[in-house]
Design an enzyme around this catalytic site. Structure first.
Site, short mmCIF file in Angstrom:
data_model
loop_
_atom_site.label_atom_id
_atom_site.label_comp_id
_atom_site.label_asym_id
_atom_site.label_seq_id
_atom_site.Cartn_x
_atom_site.Cartn_y
_atom_site.Cartn_z
N HIS A 1 0.79 -1.23 0.00
CA HIS A 1 0.00 0.00 0.00
C HIS A 1 0.83 1.29 0.00
CE1 HIS A 1 0.93 0.09 4.30
NE2 HIS A 1 0.63 1.38 4.26
C1 UD1 Z 1 -1.98 6.05 5.18
C2 UD1 Z 1 -0.71 6.59 5.82
C3 UD1 Z 1 0.34 5.50 5.84
C4 UD1 Z 1 -0.18 4.24 6.51
C5 UD1 Z 1 -1.49 3.83 5.87
C6 UD1 Z 1 -2.08 2.66 6.62
C7 UD1 Z 1 -0.24 8.97 5.43
C8 UD1 Z 1 0.59 9.93 4.68
N1 UD1 Z 1 -0.15 7.69 5.04
O1 UD1 Z 1 -1.68 5.73 3.86
O2 UD1 Z 1 1.47 5.94 6.58
O3 UD1 Z 1 0.76 3.22 6.36
O4 UD1 Z 1 -2.41 4.92 5.90
O5 UD1 Z 1 -2.97 1.93 5.88
O6 UD1 Z 1 -0.93 9.35 6.33
N2 UD1 Z 1 -9.00 5.08 0.66
C9 UD1 Z 1 -10.26 4.57 0.54
N3 UD1 Z 1 -10.89 4.15 1.67
C10 UD1 Z 1 -10.34 4.25 2.91
C11 UD1 Z 1 -9.05 4.78 3.02
C12 UD1 Z 1 -8.39 5.20 1.88
O7 UD1 Z 1 -10.79 4.46 -0.55
O8 UD1 Z 1 -10.98 3.84 3.89
C13 UD1 Z 1 -8.28 5.50 -0.57
C14 UD1 Z 1 -8.55 6.96 -0.93
O9 UD1 Z 1 -8.64 7.02 -2.29
C15 UD1 Z 1 -7.30 7.67 -0.51
C16 UD1 Z 1 -6.24 6.57 -0.70
O10 UD1 Z 1 -6.90 5.36 -0.39
O11 UD1 Z 1 -7.06 8.78 -1.29
C17 UD1 Z 1 -5.05 6.75 0.21
O12 UD1 Z 1 -5.45 6.94 1.55
P1 UD1 Z 1 -4.57 7.82 2.54
O13 UD1 Z 1 -5.15 7.78 3.89
O14 UD1 Z 1 -4.30 9.15 1.93
O15 UD1 Z 1 -3.18 7.09 2.51
P2 UD1 Z 1 -2.81 5.57 2.78
O16 UD1 Z 1 -2.14 5.03 1.57
O17 UD1 Z 1 -3.98 4.84 3.30
N1 UDP Z 2 -4.25 -5.28 8.68
C1 UDP Z 2 -5.54 -5.78 8.82
N2 UDP Z 2 -6.20 -6.16 7.68
C2 UDP Z 2 -5.64 -6.08 6.44
C3 UDP Z 2 -4.32 -5.57 6.33
C4 UDP Z 2 -3.66 -5.16 7.47
O1 UDP Z 2 -6.06 -5.89 9.92
O2 UDP Z 2 -6.31 -6.43 5.45
C5 UDP Z 2 -3.54 -4.85 9.90
C6 UDP Z 2 -2.21 -5.51 10.10
O3 UDP Z 2 -2.35 -6.74 10.76
C7 UDP Z 2 -1.46 -4.47 10.91
C8 UDP Z 2 -2.00 -3.17 10.41
O4 UDP Z 2 -3.23 -3.47 9.76
O5 UDP Z 2 -1.76 -4.59 12.28
C9 UDP Z 2 -1.04 -2.57 9.44
O6 UDP Z 2 -1.62 -1.49 8.80
P1 UDP Z 2 -1.10 -0.94 7.41
O7 UDP Z 2 -0.32 -1.98 6.71
O8 UDP Z 2 -2.29 -0.39 6.72
O9 UDP Z 2 -0.21 0.30 7.85
P2 UDP Z 2 1.31 0.47 8.34
O10 UDP Z 2 1.55 -0.45 9.48
O11 UDP Z 2 2.19 0.20 7.17
O12 UDP Z 2 1.37 1.91 8.69
#
Ligand code: UD1
Ligand code: UDP
Length: 391
Positions: A216
């Site tokens: 991601h």
């Molecule tokens: C964010 C965090 C990242 C973390 C990740 C965990 C920042 C800069 N990044 O990244 O550090 O590892 O969360 O998962 O804060 N979207 C949906 N539904 C949702 C959430 C997101 O459709 O419920 C889509 C949206 O199009 C959004 C894109 O995902 O624009 C990215 O979401 P965003 O929260 O900006 O960044 P993450 O990649 O999720």
């Molecule tokens: N996770 C989850 N379901 C999923 C993918 C991840 O519950 O489908 C959990 C995972 O076990 C971990 C956390 O989400 O505890 C990690 O989140 P993510 O990878 O989104 O973010 P990061 O840790 O890289 O910031």
């Protein structure tokens, strides 16, 4: 004698933050149930950064996280817009609620907005998962962490390495090595997952005969050549054994944008799963391949080798101890990295009581008169700089 309650304003917004905050909320509940003073009132503010049911609500339900007092519904926009709107809204929340602590987690835009809003209002900020560094400023997370650490009053480090990183930036006061709240979560929910999740049955998976993958990171999903390299590597592995890939919404979108779905012919793509299902998938995977920070560590917690789909990691000890290999986005390296057989355990992530230590410290430090606080941004009168004695 009664004592004024301590009020904590917890700021969360993204999936990993719900998981981390769940453990501290549980420790707060235990503190209150044991009738310890002061009574703690936790008010959870959800920024709305993640909003899909399976990226947010599912964690509140399954992990028993108290309902947020407010959801700001700020998600899905650019970094500047998202962080700016959060800053505005969190400033108002902080002013209205007047907490004793503003508690932030990790390194997302929600983390930075919460810390910055509070620091500018001179409200004490506590940062859980402080001191992590990738030394790669291309990552939005690196900017968020560095800035958050520099405005926090109290910094809860998961590892000794994190303490060292802070020291190298001149931050030595208010620093506490408490262990990793995600390790607390792995212990607390590991057994429940084994007993309650039937995801292996649902997906028809044989223990140790499948790979689990997650992707991601912006650095991987926003660059076609990297995303395509990763998918080629995973797809190659999919010829040997099932590769289960719960797709983050960002990645799902990018597969369409870059027209990469044809590279997924051997992959088992599923929607994001709940925490219990994720842990169960992790526990029985042969190898985990991921660019997630949390999942890299969970692989180690559950005794599964990890291949990290990045060029560097903040969790360096997993690599140093042979549990994790960095493969970047190179298809050959990815496919070849799955043959590692790590041995030996290490106790770098604490003793499973990081959350309780955090709560105890928030209580203890608040009892110091605020007039004695002089800074990381500000520090209190000394006594708390050493590592937690019971580590
Ligand atoms: C964010 C965090 C990242 C973390 C990740 C965990 C920042 C800069 N990044 O990244 O550090 O590892 O969360 O998962 O804060 N979207 C949906 N539904 C949702 C959430 C997101 O459709 O419920 C889509 C949206 O199009 C959004 C894109 O995902 O624009 C990215 O979401 P965003 O929260 O900006 O960044 P993450 O990649 O999720
Ligand atoms: N996770 C989850 N379901 C999923 C993918 C991840 O519950 O489908 C959990 C995972 O076990 C971990 C956390 O989400 O505890 C990690 O989140 P993510 O990878 O989104 O973010 P990061 O840790 O890289 O910031």
């Amino acid at each position: 004698m009664s004592e004024k309650p301590l009020k904590i304003l917890t700021v969360v917004g993204a999936r990993p933050q719900f998981i981390k905050a769940a453990m501290v909320s549980q420790a707060i509940l235990q503190h209150n149930e044991a009738d310890k003073l002061p009574h703690i009132i936790e008010e959870i503010t959800h920024t709305g950064q993640h909003y899909d049911e399976n990226m947010s609500q599912v964690f509140f339900g399954e992990m028993g996280i108290p309902e947020p007092v407010v959801n700001l519904n700020i998600g899905g926009s650019s970094h500047g817009e998202m962080t700016g709107r959060m800053l505005l809204a969190l400033e108002k929340e902080s002013l209205d609620r007047q907490p004793d602590w503003v508690l932030v987690y990790g390194d997302t835009n929600s983390t930075l907005a919460g810390a910055l809003a509070a620091a500018k209002l001179h409200l004490p900020v506590a940062h859980v998962e402080a001191g992590l560094r990738s030394f790669n400023k291309q990552m939005p997370e690196e900017i968020n962490r560095v800035l958050t650490d520099h405005v926090s009053d109290i910094l809860f480090c998961p590892t000794k390495n994190a303490v060292e990183n802070l020291k190298n930036e001149g931050i030595m006061k208010g620093v506490h090595h408490v262990g990793d709240v995600m390790y607390d979560a792995a212990i607390a929910f590991g057994k429940i997952a084994r007993e309650q999740s039937n995801i292996l049955l649902q997906l028809n998976l044989t223990p140790k005969e499948y790979y689990l993958a997650t992707v991601h990171r912006a650095e991987n999903t926003n660059r076609r050549e990297r995303l395509s390299g990763i998918l080629q590597g995973l797809n190659q592995l999919g010829k040997e054994r099932p590769v289960v890939l719960p797709l983050h919404p960002r990645t799902k979108k990018q597969l369409d944008v870059y027209n990469l779905t044809p590279l997924c012919s051997n992959l088992h793509l599923i929607d994001p799963v709940s925490f219990l299902d994720m842990i169960r998938l992790e526990q029985e995977a042969r190898v985990i391949l991921t660019d997630s920070g949390g999942v890299q560590k969970e692989a180690y917690f559950h005794g599964v080798p990890c291949v990290t789909l990045r060029d560097e990691t903040e969790w360096v000890e997993t690599v140093e101890r042979g549990w994790n290999r960095l493969a970047g986005a190179d298809p050959e390296k990815i496919a070849a990295a799955t043959d590692a057989v790590p041995v030996g355990r290490f106790d770098e992530y604490g003793d499973g009581h990081a959350s309780a230590k955090i709560v105890a410290r928030l209580v203890a430090d608040l009892r110091c008169p605020r007039s004695t606080w002089t800074g990381n941004r500000a520090v209190y009168d000394g006594a708390q700089e050493e590592e937690e004695r019971d580590q």
